[in-house]
Structures are given as structure tokens and as C-alpha cells.
Write a protein that holds these residues in place. Structure first.
Motif, PDB file in Angstrom:
ATOM      1  N   ARG A  16      59.669 -21.184  34.455  1.00 45.89           N
ATOM      2  CA  ARG A  16      59.498 -20.351  35.626  1.00 45.89           C
ATOM      3  C   ARG A  16      60.720 -19.429  36.002  1.00 45.89           C
ATOM      4  N   ASP A  42      62.997 -17.020  38.163  1.00 47.17           N
ATOM      5  CA  ASP A  42      63.125 -16.792  39.697  1.00 47.17           C
ATOM      6  C   ASP A  42      63.904 -15.579  39.619  1.00 47.17           C
ATOM      7  N   THR A  57      66.196 -19.398  35.198  1.00 43.42           N
ATOM      8  CA  THR A  57      65.041 -20.403  34.739  1.00 43.42           C
ATOM      9  C   THR A  57      65.029 -21.757  34.947  1.00 43.42           C
ATOM     10  N   SER A 110      45.809 -20.310  32.199  1.00 41.31           N
ATOM     11  CA  SER A 110      47.561 -20.538  32.246  1.00 41.31           C
ATOM     12  C   SER A 110      48.027 -19.235  32.641  1.00 41.31           C
ATOM     13  N   THR A 111      49.053 -18.904  33.167  1.00 44.12           N
ATOM     14  CA  THR A 111      49.724 -17.879  33.727  1.00 44.12           C
ATOM     15  C   THR A 111      50.544 -17.414  32.287  1.00 44.12           C
ATOM     16  N   ASP A 149      53.158 -15.860  29.833  1.00 44.16           N
ATOM     17  CA  ASP A 149      54.606 -15.979  29.851  1.00 44.16           C
ATOM     18  C   ASP A 149      55.119 -14.798  30.339  1.00 44.16           C
ATOM     19  N   LEU A 157      54.430 -12.942  32.543  1.00 44.40           N
ATOM     20  CA  LEU A 157      54.221 -12.721  33.996  1.00 44.40           C
ATOM     21  C   LEU A 157      55.147 -13.519  34.940  1.00 44.40           C
ATOM     22  N   ALA A 158      55.852 -14.892  34.098  1.00 46.43           N
ATOM     23  CA  ALA A 158      56.604 -15.674  34.718  1.00 46.43           C
ATOM     24  C   ALA A 158      58.012 -15.980  34.087  1.00 46.43           C
TER      25      ALA A 158
END
Length: 841
Positions: A299, A301, A307, A350-351, A353, A355-356
Motif C-alpha cells: 500500500r 501512502d 510503500t 480486491s483493490t 494495484d 489505485l494503491a
């Protein structure tokens, strides 16, 4: 959408691709796709003498898929069917089907946007929505639209949102395979320990071994949980017929192959796997799945620019994929270590990648493709603007793109390595300084997970220790590994990657000393150069302005300067996982253009004084500090203003008269008196505007105890021009003369009604209430007894004489009989004497 039995899928795909250039192929979760699709297409006229490129998200899946397709042709891998993954290739001159990992596809497109000799690209397991899969599809669509109208694109997945993908592909046809699925019984658990997935999985495994037959696939979030579950099962005394095999990306090929291979006759296998086994792989003999319900994902930030890996619950589509692994070859059972209620609350998907994740690599690839604005390409989910902007800023700082986002020559070289832009920049920067080989070793270490496995006591965050282990020098044996063990599979991967990078960089194999690790790290992470904060705690300030710390003291935490490669990305302060020491001399030599000096004059809250120093800064980190003997008086005065704000207005030498002046001005402002506009002299506004009215009176004052000599009166009076000061004395006088002839002070408080406290006897004969502001504001009279105690408060003196006076008189005559209390106070002479004067004899 065509929903077809598996035997009809290949003809339908062939027929569709003969007239369409885009196709979506879907299958139920866990059913698996027929790996016969690519070979069956080789004889199609539109594919004559052209290759099929099939994208797989993981290296293990790519190798396994290539082996399986090759076996269908009774050939060895490397002939008709081959694979290319990072730092490994098995292709030959006759290869028509290449299974590649995502980064390889990106490089193929970048090197040859026309994709000469390629007729079909298949995006497998697209539901995983990795960053390179989304990028590869976007670039493939762009190449197809602008350069290769005949290029075919097929997107395949089991749990894909086919509507969104079909729309992205211009309403491409969707073919759904019914697959070969056996029924799977799902058993939920409400007692599994949520805080210890390894223990819960081990307990469920023992239960499954007792209750069911067949081999078991256990899903755990990471390698650490797999090792712990392995130890727990080993301690449980399993029979010799049960073999436990770990399976995760960092293991060597032999260990991975052992996990995938079917169990020997008369034995059962327990495979402890991460999400690597969720798709693409078929593990023979598995009819039981145990799912801990967790996955570990990166993830990014945006605020911190870092990350971190986080452990989150699986989504429902991932859970269904995992469940489906139990029904590939026969009816099976799935143990879910969570409740049905919790399952209903899981995210549907799942989100992605994109987007995160950290978008630095994507931003560099787009720049290399010639795309400045991501909106120029087609995406299911476009890159978030904030994350993409931050990625672009990093690339500019590394010299990879210019201010307009266009790629530079340096950026073009960076893009060829297929590494994170930070590492590519480090390689090129180090190579110019004769340290290229050493940088390759560091890049290889940072490009993989840490091959040193931390023990119960934690570990050592020093990158130099990894370099010593990698070089197998005598230093390895001499240095304590702090209870850590070497992951041999990861170690061999890092060793191999370092050798390949050295060949690609074509650098002389002069690795340098491990003590140079810090300066090389700083090339990759100039925003993470850390300076130790004052005090005993192992806390640091990074050059990007964020904080960092060690949870426990260790040798690296005692250094004054560090280059930090790995942090947890927390917003407030980040935990340091990996770094190397620097020296001040290193920084001066290599960051001369970025280092600045400044004079800092500020208020010291603890010492209640102004301090002055000269600082050497790199970004927001202070490298060195030395006292400044003669700071500019303006800077000292400004710092004093900050100090006064922190301490509050009460710290100034207020007098009773100055507080009264403040109240008088506030009353004029409140009443909109003539001569306005009147300034706001409230404490709040005075604090906000110290630099306007007080700063000129602060020279020579640098400490709290010197404020007593401040000329506060003249500072405040400077807020009023001479005509307003004259108007203030006229409209809001400090005193008023009463009928007795006494000059009585008026009490002003914070803009409220002003008060005149006067003995009642001094007001005899007065009919009207005294007033200020040209008679517009009557004073609030506190009429006092001869002893000075209030006997009446009023703003209507006439009403008091007419009504209340006679009641007050009765009381006063009783208490003060020697005083004169006339029946008609308006006709009586006022007096300021306490008693009647004695008659002359």
C-alpha cells in the motif's frame, strides 16, 4: 456472452478471433482454463508465422504454464513453447508461444511498439489487476489502435468483471467456459484465532487430516506465517506419510517444484502457500483447501511517499478462487477460518494495484512510451492524479523526466533496466563514479525480499550485513547475524540477479567496500537521508521532513547519518527496516548542489529565550549546526514575537492604566464612535499582529526576563493616530467630575458598560446620569455608602431619586446617623466629606 462447455471453447475462440481483434475469455473460479487454447491457434491463417505472447502475473506460473503446454505437444520447453521471466529465458528460434511475466511484456512493447512477429497477446489472470497488467493492456490497445490493427488481444480470467473489460476493449465479445468443476463443501469457523493465522491454519490442518482424505492446500498471508505453521505442524508429530511443503515466490525452483509435484503413492501432501497458489497452478492431489482469509499487499501512502506491506482480509472473489482449488480434480472441502457473517462483509473484489501502489515505475514507462498525460491511454481504472503527480515529482528529482513530464536521455537509460526508477538511477549514477558493480549488488538485494530471516529477537537493519553475506567474505562469519538465518532460495536469487545486472551494466567487477553502501543508497533515496535527532532515543529526521525511528537500539541506530531504503510508511513516524550509514563528508562530496546553509533565529520554548545558529541543510534535514554570534536584530525581534505568542499576552508588562486604555478603545470600536474606524486591540488580534505594532519596540530584547523593560505604553499608543488619541480622551475620558467637585475615575473593562463608583452623597442635586461618548453611553453608577460599599447600581439616576432613594435612606440613617440624609436629595448640597462639619463657636 457465449457460455460454452470447455470442449467448445477452443472452436469458439478460433472463430471469434478470425473476425475480431479483441476477446474476453472467462471461466468459473477454480475451474481453470484449458491450456490447449494457445497451441490450437497456431495454425490459424491470421497467425501464420507469428507468435503468441501470453502474460502470466508470476514467475512460477509462467514456468509451469510453459511446461504444461509443451507437454501437450510432447516437446521440451524452449522449442515451440518457451518462457521469459525476469533474468531467465527458455526460448529458441522455433518458439511460437512465449509465456512471459508482466515486466517482460512491457519491455517487449517499449522496445518494439509494432510487435513485429507477434499476432496475439493473451492477458492471463487479469482479475489480479497488477500494475503491469493494466499498463500492458493500455500499451497493447494503443499499439493496436495506432500501429497494428491486425494485432489480437485476449483477456482471460476466472473472476473477471467481464462487462468493464469488454467495454474497455470496445464492446469485445465475451466467451465463458463452463470448465470442469467438482462440488466443494464450504465449512466456516467462528473460533479461529484472528490474531494468529498460522496457529489457526495449523489447527485446521490437523482437523482436516483426521476428517478428510487427500492432500491439503493451506493459504496464509506471507512467508513468516508459512514458516510458523510449518514449525507448529512439525511439533504436532505428523505421521511419515504426511509431507509438508512451503510454496511462496522467494523459494528456489527446486523447492517450488516439490510443492507443486503430485504426492508419492501412499502419502498426503500439505502445501503451505501464499496467494501464489490462488490461480494458474494446479497442485495434483489437492481436494482440501484451508483458507486463513488474509493476504499481504503493498500500500502506497501518497502523503509519506512510501510503500508498506499490509495484511488485509481477502476479497470475496479471491476467496472463491482459493475455494475452487479444492474442486479441480474431484469433490473437495474448503475450510474458511472466518464466519459466514464476516464473509458477507468482505469486499467483492480486491483493490487494483493501480489505485494503491507506487506509480513511479508506471510513470517512467508512460514517459518512455511518449505519454505525458495518462488520460491519453485507455484504462479500466485510470491512475489516481495525486499518486501519479507524486511519481512524476520523484522522476523529476531523479532526472528521468523534464518539467513537462517528457523523458530525458537519463530516463531512457533508466527504463531499460526494468527496475524501480530509484534503483535504475542508482546504477547509472554509481557507474559514473566507478561503483557500478557495487550498486548492482545493492539493487539485487533491494529488488527482492530480505534474504535474512529475522529471529524472535528481531534483526539488524544494516544493509552492509547483507552485502557481507552476499559476498561470502570472512566478515560474514565474524559478524553476528543477530539470530537471523539466511533464506537460501532468496539468497541464490539475489546472487543471480546481481550477476545479471553487472553484465547488463557492463561494469568492471570492482565491488568496493561495504562501507560505501550508504552513499549508494542515498543516490536511490535522496529523500530518505536521515539525520539523528538530539537525545538518547534512536530517532531520525529524513530529508523529506518526515520522522523515522528504530524500535530497539541496534548498532545502526547510533549513527549520526543514514540512508534509509526500507520503512513501514506510517504517516507520523516510520519504522526503519533497512539502511546504511553515511558520513558528513560523503554528503558534502555527492550532494553539494543540494546542500544549503541558512541562519536560523527562533524562540526556544524551554529556555524562554531567542537562539541563533547557522545550519547546513539537505532538504529538511539539518546536517550540521553551529552558533550564530551576531544575528540580525530584525530576526531576533521576529523570534521574540513568536515567543510572546507562545507565552501569551499576559507576559507583557501590562499596567492598570494600559488595560483601561485597551478597554476604552474597544468600547469606542464596539459603539462605532466618531473618529473611527477604531482598531481592534483585543488580546487575540494584538497577538496576531505583533509584527505590526510591537516589533519596532523589541530590539535589544531576546529573553523573557527582559520584557519588563519593554515600552509597552508607546507601542500600544502607536496604534492610534494623534487625532484618534485626542478623540479617545474626549469621548472616553479616564475621569468624570461629579456634583461634589470630585474627579472620579471611570472603570472600563473589556468593552462592557463603563462604571462610575461614587459616594451617593456626592451626587446630591444631580438629576441626569453622567454619560460619555458625547452623551450616548450612560455610565453605570455604583452608588456607595459612606464606607464605600455599594447601596445601589443604576443607569437612571432620576428614577433612583424618585423611588428607591427613600428605602435606601432609611437603611443609611440607621447605619450612618451622623451623616446628612436629606428628604429632598435634589435640593441638597453635594458633599465629599464623610461627616458633617462642626459649627464654629
Amino acid at each position: 456472452m457465449n457460455s460454452l462447455p470447455i470442449q467448445h471453447v477452443i472452436p469458439s475462440v478460433k472463430q471469434t478471433l478470425s473476425r475480431e481483434t479483441r476477446l474476453v475469455l472467462s471461466a468459473p473460479p477454480g475451474a481453470g482454463k484449458t491450456t490447449g487454447v494457445p497451441p490450437a491457434l497456431l495454425d490459424e491463417p491470421w497467425l501464420k508465422n507469428r507468435k503468441i505472447i501470453m502474460l502470466e502475473p508470476r514467475r512460477l506460473a509462467a514456468r509451469t504454464a510453459a511446461q504444461r503446454i509443451a507437454s501437450q505437444l510432447d516437446e521440451a520447453v524452449g522449442r515451440t513453447v518457451g518462457y521469459r521471466i525476469r533474468l531467465e529465458s527458455r526460448v529458441g528460434p522455433t518458439t511460437r508461444i512465449e509465456i512471459v511475466t508482466e515486466g517482460i511484456l512491457t519491455r517487449l512493447l517499449q522496445n518494439d511498439p509494432m510487435l513485429e512477429g507477434v499476432g496475439l497477446i493473451i492477458f492471463d489472470e487479469f482479475h489480479e489487476r497488477s500494475l503491469h497488467a493494466d499498463l500492458g493492456l493500455a500499451l497493447g490497445l494503443d499499439a493496436q489502435a495506432g500501429l497494428r490493427e491486425d494485432l489480437r488481444l485476449v483477456v482471460m480470467s476466472a473472476t473477471l468483471d467481464t462487462t468493464a473489460v469488454s467495454q474497455l476493449l470496445g464492446d469485445a465479445p465475451v466467451v465463458e467456459s463452463r470448465g470442469r468443476m467438482f462440488p466443494v463443501e464450504t465449512r466456516y469457523s467462528v473460533n479461529a484465532p484472528a490474531d494468529d493465522p498460522a496457529r489457526g491454519a495449523a489447527a485446521a490442518t490437523l482437523t482436516a487430516l483426521r476428517e478428510e482424505t487427500g492432500s491439503i492446500l493451506v493459504f496464509l498471508p506471507g512467508a513468516g506465517e508459512i514458516r510458523r505453521a510449518h514449525r507448529l505442524l512439525g511439533d504436532a508429530g505428523l505421521p511419515s506419510s504426511v509431507k509438508v511443503a512451503p510454496l511462496y515466490g522467494a523459494l528456489d525452483r527446486e523447492t517450488q517444484a516439490n510443492a507443486i509435484a503430485p504426492p508419492a503413492p501412499g502419502t498426503r501432501k500439505v502445501v503451505l502457500a501464499t496467494s501464489i497458489a490462488e490461480t494458474s497452478l494446479t497442485i495434483e492431489g489437492v481436494r482440501i483447501v484451508i483458507d486463513a482469509g488474509l493476504m499481504r499487499v503493498p500500500r502506497f501512502d501518497v502523503r509519506s511517499g512510501m510503500t508498506r506491506l499490509v495484511t488485509i482480509p481477502v476479497s470475496r472473489d479471491s476467496a472463491d478462487q482459493r475455494r475452487g482449488r479444492a474442486g479441480r480434480t474431484e469433490p473437495g472441502v474448503c475450510y474458511r477460518l472466518w464466519s459466514e457473517a464476516r464473509h458477507a462483509a468482505l469486499l467483492e473484489r480486491s483493490t487494483p494495484d493501480i489505485l494503491a501502489a507506487d506509480l513511479a515505475t508506471l510513470a517512467l514507462e508512460l514517459a518512455a512510451w511518449g505519454v505525458v498525460n495518462p488520460a491519453m491511454l485507455s484504462w479500466i481504472d485510470p491512475p489516481p492524479p495525486a499518486a501519479f503527480s507524486q511519481a512524476r515529482d520523484l522522476l523529476q528529482a531523479l532526472g528521468a523526466v523534464d518539467q513537462g513530464g517528457r523523458i530525458t536521455d537519463h530516463g531512457k537509460k533508466m527504463a531499460t533496466f526494468g527496475l524501480h526508477p530509484r534503483l535504475s538511477h542508482m546504477l547509472l549514477h554509481a557507474d559514473k563514479r566507478g561503483m557500478g558493480a557495487f550498486a548492482c549488488e545493492i539493487a539485487a538485494i533491494l529488488g527482492e525480499r530480505d534474504f535474512l530471516i529475522k529471529g524472535p529477537e528481531g534483526g539488524d537493519a544494516d544493509l552492509r550485513l547483507r552485502l557481507e553475506v552476499l559476498r561470502r567474505t570472512q566478515g560474514t562469519a565474524a559478524r553476528d547475524l543477530f539470530g537471523m538465518r539466511v533464506d537460501k532460495g532468496l539468497y541464490r536469487t539475489v546472487e543471480k540477479n546481481a550477476a545479471v545486472l553487472k553484465r547488463r551494466l557492463n561494469c568492471v567487477n570492482k565491488p568496493g567496500t561495504v562501507d560505501d553502501a550508504g552513499i549508494l543508497l542515498s543516490f536511490a533515496y535522496p529523500d530518505r537521508i536521515a539525520v539523528r535527532r538530539p537525545g538518547k532515543e534512536p530517532r531520525f529526521l529524513l530529508s523529506n521532513g518526515r520522522g523515522a525511528f528504530f524500535t530497539t537500539p541496534e548498532p545502526l541506530s547510533a549513527e549520526d547519518y543514514l540512508a534509509v531504503a526500507d520503512l513501514d510508511g506510517d504517516r507520523q513516524e516510520s519504522r526503519i527496516f533497512l539502511g546504511a550509514p553515511l558520513s558528513f563528508e560523503n554528503l558534502l562530496e555527492h550532494f553539494e548542489e543540494s546542500i544549503v546553509e541558512r541562519e536560523k533565529v527562533e524562540w526556544d520554548r524551554r529556555g524562554r529565550t531567542v537562539t541563533a545558529c547557522r545550519q547546513v541543510l539537505l532538504g529538511k534535514a539539518v546536517l550540521k549546526t553551529r552558533p550564530l554570534k551576531q544575528p540580525a536584530s530584525e530576526q531576533v525581534a521576529a523570534a521574540m514575537c513568536d515567543g510572546i505568542r507562545q507565552m501569551g499576552m499576559e507576559i507583557l508588562p501590562w499596567t492598570k492604566q494600559l488595560r483601561a486604555w485597551q478597554a476604552r478603545v474597544l468600547l469606542m470600536k464596539k459603539s462605532n464612535a466618531e473618529g473611527g474606524p477604531w482598531p481592534d486591540v483585543s488580546y487575540k488580534n494584538l497577538l496576531n499582529t505583533l509584527e505590526t505594532w510591537l516589533l519596532p519596540y523589541l530590539p535589544g530584547i531576546s529573553r523573557r526576563d527582559q520584557l519588563s523593560r519593554l515600552d509597552l505604553k508607546n507601542a500600544l499608543l502607536s496604534l492610534l493616530p494623534w487625532n484618534q488619541q485626542a478623540a479617545l480622551d474626549r469621548l472616553a475620558p479616564t475621569h468624570v467630575t461629579v456634583p461634589s467637585g470630585s474627579r472620579i475615575p471611570i472603570t472600563y473593562t473589556d468593552g462592557d458598560t463603563p462604571v462610575l463608583a461614587v459616594r451617593l452623597q456626592e451626587m446630591f442635586g444631580a438629576l441626569d446620569t453622567p454619560a460619555i461618548a458625547g452623551g450616548r453611553i450612560p455610565l453605570l453608577l455604583h452608588l456607595l455608602s459612606p464606607a464605600g460599599r455599594p447601596v445601589q447600581i443604576t443607569q437612571n439616576l432620576k428614577s433612583f431619586w424618585d423611588t428607591t432613594y427613600f428605602e435606601v435612606k432609611k437603611d443609611l440613617m440607621g447605619r450612618y446617623p451622623k451623616h446628612h440624609w436629606p428628604d429632598n436629595p435634589l435640593a441638597a448640597a453635594p458633599t465629599n466629606r464623610a461627616k458633617k462639619r462642626p459649627r464654629n463657636r
